[in-house]
Write a protein that holds these residues in place. Structure first.
Motif, PDB file in Angstrom:
ATOM      1  N   SER A 101       0.835  -1.196   0.000  1.00 29.26           N
ATOM      2  CA  SER A 101       0.000   0.000   0.000  1.00 29.26           C
ATOM      3  C   SER A 101       0.877   1.255   0.000  1.00 29.26           C
ATOM      4  CB  SER A 101      -0.915   0.001   1.234  1.00 29.26           C
ATOM      5  OG  SER A 101      -0.146   0.071   2.429  1.00 29.26           O
ATOM      6  N   VAL A 102       0.341   2.314  -0.575  1.00 31.74           N
ATOM      7  CA  VAL A 102       1.086   3.578  -0.639  1.00 31.74           C
ATOM      8  C   VAL A 102       1.165   4.205   0.751  1.00 31.74           C
ATOM      9  CG1 VAL A 102       1.080   5.907  -1.557  1.00 31.74           C
ATOM     10  CG2 VAL A 102       0.456   3.995  -3.035  1.00 31.74           C
ATOM     11  N   LYS A 103       2.381   4.588   1.126  1.00 32.01           N
ATOM     12  CA  LYS A 103       2.607   5.192   2.448  1.00 32.01           C
ATOM     13  C   LYS A 103       3.341   6.520   2.269  1.00 32.01           C
ATOM     14  CE  LYS A 103       2.915   0.699   4.779  1.00 32.01           C
ATOM     15  NZ  LYS A 103       2.716  -0.117   3.563  1.00 32.01           N
ATOM     16  N   PRO A 104       2.683   7.622   2.577  1.00 34.71           N
ATOM     17  CA  PRO A 104       3.290   8.949   2.399  1.00 34.71           C
ATOM     18  C   PRO A 104       4.643   9.096   3.088  1.00 34.71           C
ATOM     19  CG  PRO A 104       0.963   9.160   2.925  1.00 34.71           C
ATOM     20  CD  PRO A 104       1.316   7.721   3.111  1.00 34.71           C
ATOM     21  N   GLU A 105       4.789   8.469   4.242  1.00 37.54           N
ATOM     22  CA  GLU A 105       6.035   8.619   5.000  1.00 37.54           C
ATOM     23  C   GLU A 105       7.225   7.945   4.316  1.00 37.54           C
ATOM     24  OE1 GLU A 105       3.857   5.016   6.798  1.00 37.54           O
ATOM     25  OE2 GLU A 105       3.377   6.985   5.946  1.00 37.54           O
ATOM     26  N   LEU A 106       6.940   7.134   3.301  1.00 37.16           N
ATOM     27  CA  LEU A 106       8.028   6.461   2.599  1.00 37.16           C
ATOM     28  C   LEU A 106       8.472   7.211   1.342  1.00 37.16           C
ATOM     29  CD1 LEU A 106       6.999   2.684   2.858  1.00 37.16           C
ATOM     30  CD2 LEU A 106       8.612   3.969   4.260  1.00 37.16           C
ATOM     31  N   ASN A 134      13.160  -2.136  -1.172  1.00 36.23           N
ATOM     32  CA  ASN A 134      12.211  -2.466  -0.105  1.00 36.23           C
ATOM     33  C   ASN A 134      11.259  -1.306   0.206  1.00 36.23           C
ATOM     34  OD1 ASN A 134      13.280  -5.122   0.477  1.00 36.23           O
ATOM     35  ND2 ASN A 134      15.053  -4.098   1.370  1.00 36.23           N
ATOM     36  N   ASN A 135      11.011  -0.505  -0.821  1.00 29.87           N
ATOM     37  CA  ASN A 135      10.115   0.639  -0.656  1.00 29.87           C
ATOM     38  C   ASN A 135       9.102   0.649  -1.801  1.00 29.87           C
ATOM     39  OD1 ASN A 135       8.893   3.195  -0.574  1.00 29.87           O
ATOM     40  ND2 ASN A 135      10.738   4.198   0.197  1.00 29.87           N
ATOM     41  N   PRO A 136       7.991  -0.074  -1.649  1.00 29.02           N
ATOM     42  CA  PRO A 136       6.988  -0.168  -2.715  1.00 29.02           C
ATOM     43  C   PRO A 136       6.420   1.187  -3.141  1.00 29.02           C
ATOM     44  CG  PRO A 136       6.603  -1.842  -1.078  1.00 29.02           C
ATOM     45  CD  PRO A 136       7.627  -0.912  -0.500  1.00 29.02           C
ATOM     46  N   THR A 137       6.314   2.121  -2.201  1.00 33.81           N
ATOM     47  CA  THR A 137       5.773   3.441  -2.539  1.00 33.81           C
ATOM     48  C   THR A 137       6.664   4.142  -3.552  1.00 33.81           C
ATOM     49  OG1 THR A 137       4.713   3.687  -0.373  1.00 33.81           O
ATOM     50  CG2 THR A 137       5.130   5.703  -1.614  1.00 33.81           C
ATOM     51  N   MET A 138       7.958   4.169  -3.288  1.00 34.36           N
ATOM     52  CA  MET A 138       8.889   4.811  -4.217  1.00 34.36           C
ATOM     53  C   MET A 138       8.966   4.043  -5.534  1.00 34.36           C
ATOM     54  SD  MET A 138       9.977   7.668  -3.185  1.00 34.36           S
ATOM     55  CE  MET A 138      11.114   7.826  -4.588  1.00 34.36           C
ATOM     56  N   ARG A 139       8.885   2.749  -5.475  1.00 34.33           N
ATOM     57  CA  ARG A 139       8.960   1.953  -6.713  1.00 34.33           C
ATOM     58  C   ARG A 139       7.746   2.222  -7.600  1.00 34.33           C
ATOM     59  NH1 ARG A 139      12.875  -1.907  -6.848  1.00 34.33           N
ATOM     60  NH2 ARG A 139      11.725  -3.422  -8.105  1.00 34.33           N
ATOM     61  N   ARG A 140       6.596   2.465  -7.001  1.00 38.79           N
ATOM     62  CA  ARG A 140       5.420   2.799  -7.797  1.00 38.79           C
ATOM     63  C   ARG A 140       5.543   4.191  -8.405  1.00 38.79           C
ATOM     64  NH1 ARG A 140       0.217   1.003  -4.304  1.00 38.79           N
ATOM     65  NH2 ARG A 140      -0.839   2.210  -5.943  1.00 38.79           N
ATOM     66  N   LEU A 141       6.146   5.110  -7.664  1.00 34.60           N
ATOM     67  CA  LEU A 141       6.384   6.447  -8.212  1.00 34.60           C
ATOM     68  C   LEU A 141       7.380   6.389  -9.362  1.00 34.60           C
ATOM     69  CD1 LEU A 141       6.574   8.547  -4.915  1.00 34.60           C
ATOM     70  CD2 LEU A 141       4.861   8.791  -6.731  1.00 34.60           C
TER      71      LEU A 141
END
Length: 220
Positions: A101-106, A134-141
């Motif tokens: 899931s997307v996490k703003p703090e990441l 190991n950071n799905p949020t950044m990888r999606r960006l």
């Protein structure tokens, strides 16, 4: 760290526990059968008239009883295994949903500034993804940015690789769930218990194939 390895290890332990319990139950059945076979073929002189017949009848009764116990134990062992796998799978799906899931703090603001700066090449973007393994949020960006770069005529020569890269990162959650489903299906196959008409020898033989999968899990 993605939840695959943690739950794969739980699955591995559940499989090995069921296998050990099955082998223990089968060993008891084998012991009873061997005693019956020995009594049936023994030419030992009788101590009293009818001793041999009594010995055969006694060991046969023990064998039939052990056979019934084994059937029940086998069913319970693999039923418990299936229930455990269902629980592990439920835990895995919940963990995967949370992890991806997307996490703003990441969000890394420095990386985001670079992505939006216009100075990055496709190679820069590809390499940046490694930093955020190991950071799905950044990888999606990063995946989103790679998709936009693919539409830029400036990067026409890299369009195919950018689209492929973007799709790969964007579907990591789907891919890991497919990998999990495949692992569970492999475990079910190697458990062998669903092919009841093949008997214990088949189950034990199929169980042995799991060791290679287990090694791969522990090497993740």
């Amino acid at each position: 760290m993605n939840p695959y390895k943690e739950h794969a290890i739980k699955l591995d332990k559940a499989f090995k526990r069921a296998r050990a319990n099955y082998l223990e139950a089968f060993a008891e059945l084998t012991e009873a059968k061997e005693a019956y076979d020995k009594a049936s073929t023994s030419d030992r002189p009788e101590v009293f008239s009818g001793e041999r017949a009594a010995r055969i009848a006694s060991t046969k009764a023990n064998y039939l009883y052990a056979e019934n116990i084994f059937k029940n134990a086998s069913r319970n062992i693999w039923d418990d295994y299936e229930n455990t796998v269902s629980k592990i799978t439920e835990e895995f799906n919940e963990a995967a949903a949370s992890y991806y899931s997307v996490k703003p703090e990441l969000v890394d603001d420095n990386a985001l500034s670079l992505l939006n700066s216009g100075i990055m090449t496709p190679e820069d973007v590809f390499r940046m993804s490694d930093k955020y393994a190991n950071n799905p949020t950044m990888r999606r960006l990063i995946a989103d940015h790679a998709g936009k770069m693919a539409d830029d005529t400036k990067f026409e020569g890299s369009r195919a690789s950018l689209l492929s890269f973007s799709a790969k990162l964007a579907h990591e959650k789907d891919d890991i769930i497919k990998s999990w489903d495949s692992l569970v299906a492999t475990a079910s196959c190697y458990a062998g218990y669903k092919r009841t008409n093949y008997g214990p020898d088949y189950v034990i033989s199929m169980n042995q194939h799991w060791d290679e999968v287990s090694e791969n899990i522990n090497n993740l």
